[in-house]
Every structure is written in C-alpha cells, then in structure tokens.
Design an enzyme around this catalytic site. Structure first.
Site, PDB file in Angstrom:
ATOM      1  N   ASP A  27     -43.131  29.667   4.998  1.00 20.21           N
ATOM      2  CA  ASP A  27     -44.584  29.549   5.127  1.00 20.21           C
ATOM      3  C   ASP A  27     -45.056  29.920   6.532  1.00 20.21           C
ATOM      4  O   ASP A  27     -44.317  29.781   7.503  1.00 20.21           O
ATOM      5  CB  ASP A  27     -45.003  28.109   4.790  1.00 20.21           C
ATOM      6  CG  ASP A  27     -46.482  28.013   4.487  1.00 20.21           C
ATOM      7  OD1 ASP A  27     -47.089  29.040   4.113  1.00 20.21           O
ATOM      8  OD2 ASP A  27     -47.044  26.906   4.615  1.00 20.21           O
ATOM      9  N   GLY A  28     -46.297  30.373   6.618  1.00 17.30           N
ATOM     10  CA  GLY A  28     -46.925  30.636   7.920  1.00 17.30           C
ATOM     11  C   GLY A  28     -47.163  32.105   8.221  1.00 17.30           C
ATOM     12  O   GLY A  28     -47.578  32.444   9.331  1.00 17.30           O
ATOM     13  N   ARG A  31     -50.959  32.613   9.130  1.00 14.30           N
ATOM     14  CA  ARG A  31     -51.332  32.104  10.458  1.00 14.30           C
ATOM     15  C   ARG A  31     -50.682  32.928  11.563  1.00 14.30           C
ATOM     16  O   ARG A  31     -51.269  33.140  12.620  1.00 14.30           O
ATOM     17  CB  ARG A  31     -50.955  30.618  10.560  1.00 14.30           C
ATOM     18  CG  ARG A  31     -51.957  29.716   9.831  1.00 14.30           C
ATOM     19  CD  ARG A  31     -51.397  28.353   9.574  1.00 14.30           C
ATOM     20  NE  ARG A  31     -50.402  28.380   8.497  1.00 14.30           N
ATOM     21  CZ  ARG A  31     -49.595  27.373   8.192  1.00 14.30           C
ATOM     22  NH1 ARG A  31     -49.626  26.272   8.931  1.00 14.30           N
ATOM     23  NH2 ARG A  31     -48.755  27.466   7.189  1.00 14.30           N
ATOM     24  N   HIS A  44     -47.342  39.184   6.182  1.00 12.75           N
ATOM     25  CA  HIS A  44     -46.355  39.271   5.093  1.00 12.75           C
ATOM     26  C   HIS A  44     -45.304  40.332   5.418  1.00 12.75           C
ATOM     27  O   HIS A  44     -44.121  40.150   5.132  1.00 12.75           O
ATOM     28  CB  HIS A  44     -47.058  39.574   3.764  1.00 12.75           C
ATOM     29  CG  HIS A  44     -47.904  38.434   3.288  1.00 12.75           C
ATOM     30  ND1 HIS A  44     -47.417  37.147   3.189  1.00 12.75           N
ATOM     31  CD2 HIS A  44     -49.204  38.375   2.919  1.00 12.75           C
ATOM     32  CE1 HIS A  44     -48.386  36.346   2.760  1.00 12.75           C
ATOM     33  NE2 HIS A  44     -49.483  37.059   2.591  1.00 12.75           N
ATOM     34  N   THR A  73     -45.898  30.224  -8.364  1.00 11.66           N
ATOM     35  CA  THR A  73     -46.728  30.430  -9.560  1.00 11.66           C
ATOM     36  C   THR A  73     -48.212  30.263  -9.215  1.00 11.66           C
ATOM     37  O   THR A  73     -49.073  30.753  -9.935  1.00 11.66           O
ATOM     38  CB  THR A  73     -46.339  29.430 -10.677  1.00 11.66           C
ATOM     39  OG1 THR A  73     -46.238  28.109 -10.120  1.00 11.66           O
ATOM     40  CG2 THR A  73     -45.019  29.792 -11.320  1.00 11.66           C
ATOM     41  N   TRP A  76     -50.596  33.549  -7.263  1.00  3.05           N
ATOM     42  CA  TRP A  76     -51.388  34.571  -7.976  1.00  3.05           C
ATOM     43  C   TRP A  76     -52.878  34.365  -7.743  1.00  3.05           C
ATOM     44  O   TRP A  76     -53.672  35.305  -7.891  1.00  3.05           O
ATOM     45  CB  TRP A  76     -51.124  34.512  -9.483  1.00  3.05           C
ATOM     46  CG  TRP A  76     -49.752  34.923  -9.897  1.00  3.05           C
ATOM     47  CD1 TRP A  76     -48.754  34.095 -10.354  1.00  3.05           C
ATOM     48  CD2 TRP A  76     -49.207  36.247  -9.940  1.00  3.05           C
ATOM     49  NE1 TRP A  76     -47.625  34.822 -10.658  1.00  3.05           N
ATOM     50  CE2 TRP A  76     -47.878  36.144 -10.421  1.00  3.05           C
ATOM     51  CE3 TRP A  76     -49.704  37.508  -9.620  1.00  3.05           C
ATOM     52  CZ2 TRP A  76     -47.044  37.255 -10.571  1.00  3.05           C
ATOM     53  CZ3 TRP A  76     -48.871  38.621  -9.782  1.00  3.05           C
ATOM     54  CH2 TRP A  76     -47.559  38.482 -10.248  1.00  3.05           C
ATOM     55  N   ARG A  78     -54.438  33.961  -5.068  1.00  6.13           N
ATOM     56  CA  ARG A  78     -54.917  34.511  -3.790  1.00  6.13           C
ATOM     57  C   ARG A  78     -55.701  35.808  -4.044  1.00  6.13           C
ATOM     58  O   ARG A  78     -55.636  36.371  -5.144  1.00  6.13           O
ATOM     59  CB  ARG A  78     -53.716  34.794  -2.885  1.00  6.13           C
ATOM     60  CG  ARG A  78     -53.036  33.504  -2.460  1.00  6.13           C
ATOM     61  CD  ARG A  78     -52.024  33.761  -1.390  1.00  6.13           C
ATOM     62  NE  ARG A  78     -51.423  32.509  -0.961  1.00  6.13           N
ATOM     63  CZ  ARG A  78     -50.749  32.354   0.162  1.00  6.13           C
ATOM     64  NH1 ARG A  78     -50.581  33.385   0.967  1.00  6.13           N
ATOM     65  NH2 ARG A  78     -50.236  31.189   0.487  1.00  6.13           N
ATOM     66  N   LEU A 138     -22.229  35.431  -0.116  1.00  9.94           N
ATOM     67  CA  LEU A 138     -23.425  34.598  -0.187  1.00  9.94           C
ATOM     68  C   LEU A 138     -24.207  34.853  -1.476  1.00  9.94           C
ATOM     69  O   LEU A 138     -24.396  36.009  -1.867  1.00  9.94           O
ATOM     70  CB  LEU A 138     -24.336  34.924   1.008  1.00  9.94           C
ATOM     71  CG  LEU A 138     -25.666  34.172   1.056  1.00  9.94           C
ATOM     72  CD1 LEU A 138     -25.501  32.836   1.759  1.00  9.94           C
ATOM     73  CD2 LEU A 138     -26.739  35.005   1.756  1.00  9.94           C
ATOM     74  N   ARG A 191     -38.788  23.946   5.691  1.00 11.66           N
ATOM     75  CA  ARG A 191     -40.137  24.512   5.538  1.00 11.66           C
ATOM     76  C   ARG A 191     -40.626  24.951   6.908  1.00 11.66           C
ATOM     77  O   ARG A 191     -40.645  24.154   7.847  1.00 11.66           O
ATOM     78  CB  ARG A 191     -41.124  23.497   4.952  1.00 11.66           C
ATOM     79  CG  ARG A 191     -42.503  24.123   4.780  1.00 11.66           C
ATOM     80  CD  ARG A 191     -43.497  23.281   4.000  1.00 11.66           C
ATOM     81  NE  ARG A 191     -44.705  24.081   3.785  1.00 11.66           N
ATOM     82  CZ  ARG A 191     -45.375  24.168   2.648  1.00 11.66           C
ATOM     83  NH1 ARG A 191     -44.992  23.489   1.602  1.00 11.66           N
ATOM     84  NH2 ARG A 191     -46.452  24.931   2.551  1.00 11.66           N
ATOM     85  N   GLU A 210     -31.840  17.129   2.312  1.00 10.18           N
ATOM     86  CA  GLU A 210     -32.402  16.775   3.610  1.00 10.18           C
ATOM     87  C   GLU A 210     -33.552  17.731   3.878  1.00 10.18           C
ATOM     88  O   GLU A 210     -33.416  18.945   3.706  1.00 10.18           O
ATOM     89  CB  GLU A 210     -31.334  16.910   4.708  1.00 10.18           C
ATOM     90  CG  GLU A 210     -30.216  15.907   4.571  1.00 10.18           C
ATOM     91  CD  GLU A 210     -30.700  14.468   4.668  1.00 10.18           C
ATOM     92  OE1 GLU A 210     -31.612  14.180   5.462  1.00 10.18           O
ATOM     93  OE2 GLU A 210     -30.165  13.620   3.923  1.00 10.18           O
TER      94      GLU A 210
HETATM   95  C1  IPE Z   1     -45.518  27.866  -0.430  1.00  9.33           C
HETATM   96  O1  IPE Z   1     -46.462  28.226   0.514  1.00  9.33           O
HETATM   97  C2  IPE Z   1     -45.103  29.067  -1.252  1.00  9.33           C
HETATM   98  C3  IPE Z   1     -44.305  30.061  -0.552  1.00  9.33           C
HETATM   99  C4  IPE Z   1     -43.881  29.976   0.670  1.00  9.33           C
HETATM  100  C5  IPE Z   1     -43.945  31.204  -1.345  1.00  9.33           C
HETATM  101  P1  IPE Z   1     -48.018  28.108   0.204  1.00  9.33           P
HETATM  102  O2  IPE Z   1     -48.723  28.565   1.416  1.00  9.33           O
HETATM  103  O3  IPE Z   1     -48.353  28.769  -1.068  1.00  9.33           O
HETATM  104  O4  IPE Z   1     -48.168  26.527   0.001  1.00  9.33           O
HETATM  105  P2  IPE Z   1     -49.427  25.585   0.233  1.00  9.33           P
HETATM  106  O5  IPE Z   1     -50.594  26.227  -0.452  1.00  9.33           O
HETATM  107  O6  IPE Z   1     -49.637  25.456   1.703  1.00  9.33           O
HETATM  108  O7  IPE Z   1     -49.028  24.268  -0.362  1.00  9.33           O
HETATM  109  C1  IPE Z   2     -46.177  32.231   3.041  1.00 10.58           C
HETATM  110  O1  IPE Z   2     -47.101  32.485   4.040  1.00 10.58           O
HETATM  111  C2  IPE Z   2     -45.999  33.406   2.107  1.00 10.58           C
HETATM  112  C3  IPE Z   2     -46.537  33.187   0.760  1.00 10.58           C
HETATM  113  C4  IPE Z   2     -47.057  32.088   0.318  1.00 10.58           C
HETATM  114  C5  IPE Z   2     -46.477  34.318  -0.150  1.00 10.58           C
HETATM  115  P1  IPE Z   2     -48.645  32.174   3.847  1.00 10.58           P
HETATM  116  O2  IPE Z   2     -49.328  33.419   3.451  1.00 10.58           O
HETATM  117  O3  IPE Z   2     -48.870  31.017   2.942  1.00 10.58           O
HETATM  118  O4  IPE Z   2     -49.034  31.783   5.332  1.00 10.58           O
HETATM  119  P2  IPE Z   2     -50.123  30.728   5.780  1.00 10.58           P
HETATM  120  O5  IPE Z   2     -49.716  29.390   5.216  1.00 10.58           O
HETATM  121  O6  IPE Z   2     -51.432  31.177   5.235  1.00 10.58           O
HETATM  122  O7  IPE Z   2     -50.079  30.748   7.274  1.00 10.58           O
HETATM  123 MG    MG Z   3     -49.010  29.006   3.337  1.00 11.99          MG
END
Ligand code: IPE
Ligand code: IPE
Ligand code: MG
Length: 244
Positions: A27-28, A31, A44, A73, A76, A78, A138, A191, A210
């Site tokens: 995630d992130g 941002r 991305h 799931t 989609w 977005r 792996l 995470r 963990e």
């Molecule tokens: C979780 O991240 C899904 C992936 C990393 C693929 P999201 O950005 O979709 O999760 P939320 O919306 O913060 O819970």
């Molecule tokens: C995770 O990064 C990738 C996917 C969920 C596909 P994000 O796109 O959710 O990044 P943030 O949370 O908006 O920073």
């Molecule tokens: Mg996110």
C-alpha cells in the site's frame, strides 16, 4: 530479477527464524506519487518496479512463499483510468519478468478471480503459472482481483458443488478449497503505507500471522526496510494460544 533457484535448507531457516511465508499488502503507491507532485499512475509504476526489486531480496533471505496483494476485489471501484493503468502495468510486468523468474526457479501462482480480468492479463498470468509450475524455488503468489471473503465464498460453493458431506468438512479439508491450498499459513504479514488493517487480504491464512506495519510507502520498501521487518519478526513470541 534474480532469485536463488535452490531454497535455503529448512533447518537453517528455522535456526535463523526466517518466516516461511511472507504476505505483503503493498500500500501507499498513490501517496508516494502525490507527495512528489506526480500522477497516481506514476506511483503504481514505481510500485511494480519495486516488486521486481524485492522478489529476489525475499528469496535470498530464505523465504519460501511470498504472496503480494496487487489488486483487491474492491479496487475495481477506483476511477476507470486508474484501474486500466494497473491492468496494463500488470500485463507488461508479467510479460517482461516471467521468463527470468522462471530461470531463477520461481513458481508463480495466481490467487483470485480470473473471470473479471482482461483477456490479455488472464493469458499472461496463465502462461506464467503454467511455465513455472514445476519450479522448486520461491513460490510467488500474486493476489490479483483477490478478496478474502470472495475466496471463502468460492470455497463454500465448490464444497457444495462437490457434494462434500457436512461431517467431512473440517479446517484442513476447507483450506484445500482455498487459492492457497498448497501453501502454508502466513507467518509474517507486512503492510506498507502506515495503516493497521487487513483490507480483505488472506482472512483465513493470517489467523496466527505476525503483523508488521511500516510507515514506508510501497515503492520505497526494500533493502533495510525488509531487514527491519525481519528483525521485528524475530523478536515476536508466537504462542498460538498456548501457555508457553
Ligand atoms: C489494499 O490497499 C489492497 C492492495 C494493496 C492491493 P487499499 O488501498 O485498497 O486498502 P484500503 O482502501 O486502504 O483499506
Ligand atoms: C496500493 O497503493 C496499490 C493498490 C491498491 C492497487 P494505493 O493506490 O492504495 O496507494 P494509496 O493508499 O492511495 O497511497
Ligand atoms: Mg491504499
């Protein structure tokens, strides 16, 4: 991308307390991009480049199973342009990397629904999975159009379809109907991006994992960040509910 084709001997990993199965909520990306004044699509892109970088890092540290949450799931929902961009990136990265991963002994698995993927992505994934099926290095699980609840529902459906009798269903039998049927439970769930939630990832398989949350956004999570996660894992006392 290079990864050891030979898995580190299991006894050595146990001594060093290396997590056997690491799962990552990557995630992130958004941002990361916004903080640099870039478009989310650039985030991305950087996120996919980081996958390329870290797979070998985990393999070289002796991890046997690495599962990456690439698209949920719920993702989609977005904006269409963001979704299309992610699908295109996934196609390009798999097409570019699969052969090299294969040569380094990585076995690729897909976790998630296939019916909603674009035909191109489905083909790339299927080819990568087929090509690497016999590898013994792996195991790389790619969770794409994955949801923990959807996974459980599809397992129940298949159990009903196969008319398995109620008294035959136990935890082991049930786990055999999940996408992870040939994988062990998750030892370490990472995470990135600073949040402390599961976001519908591997609900069954993380029962006693963990959990490690890193403030670092996914595109920057490599090298010493992985070491820090492993150090934290090493300090944990896993009790599995027992008095130890
Ligand atoms: C979780 O991240 C899904 C992936 C990393 C693929 P999201 O950005 O979709 O999760 P939320 O919306 O913060 O819970
Ligand atoms: C995770 O990064 C990738 C996917 C969920 C596909 P994000 O796109 O959710 O990044 P943030 O949370 O908006 O920073
Ligand atoms: Mg996110």
């Amino acid at each position: 991308m290079t990864a050891n084709s030979k898995a580190t001997p299991r006894t050595e990993n146990l001594e060093k307390n290396v997590p056997r199965h690491v799962a990552i909520i990557m995630d992130g990306n958004g941002r990361w991009a916004i903080s640099r004044g870039l478009d989310v699509s650039e985030g991305h892109h950087a996120g996919y480049e980081n996958i390329r970088r870290v797979v070998s890092d985990f393999a070289n540290r002796g991890v046997e199973y690495l599962t990456l949450y690439a698209f949920s799931t719920e993702n989609w929902d977005r904006p269409k342009s963001e979704v299309t961009g992610i699908l295109d990136l996934a196609i390009a990265v798999i097409a570019r990397e699969a052969q090299e991963l294969h040569e380094s002994g990585v076995r690729i698995k897909h976790l998630g629904r296939v019916d909603r993927l674009s035909p191109e992505l489905r083909d790339e994934l299927e080819q990568a999975v087929e090509m690497t099926a016999g590898n013994t290095g792996l195991t790389l699980g790619i969770a794409f159009d994955y949801g923990g609840r959807a996974e459980i529902v599809q397992a129940v459906r298949r159990i009903v379809e196969e008319t398995v009798s109620a008294d035959e269903v136990d935890e082991q039998k049930f786990a055999g109907f999940l996408y992870t049927s040939d994988m062990p439970d998750v030892d370490l769930l990472i995470r990135t991006g600073g949040d402390f939630r599961i976001s519908n990832f591997l609900l069954w398989q993380t029962a006693y994992s963990e959990f490690y949350s890193s403030e670092t956004w996914w595109p920057d999570f490599f090298g010493e960040h992985i070491d820090e996660a492993f150090e934290a894992f090493n300090e944990r006392k896993r009790r599995f509910g027992k008095r130890v």
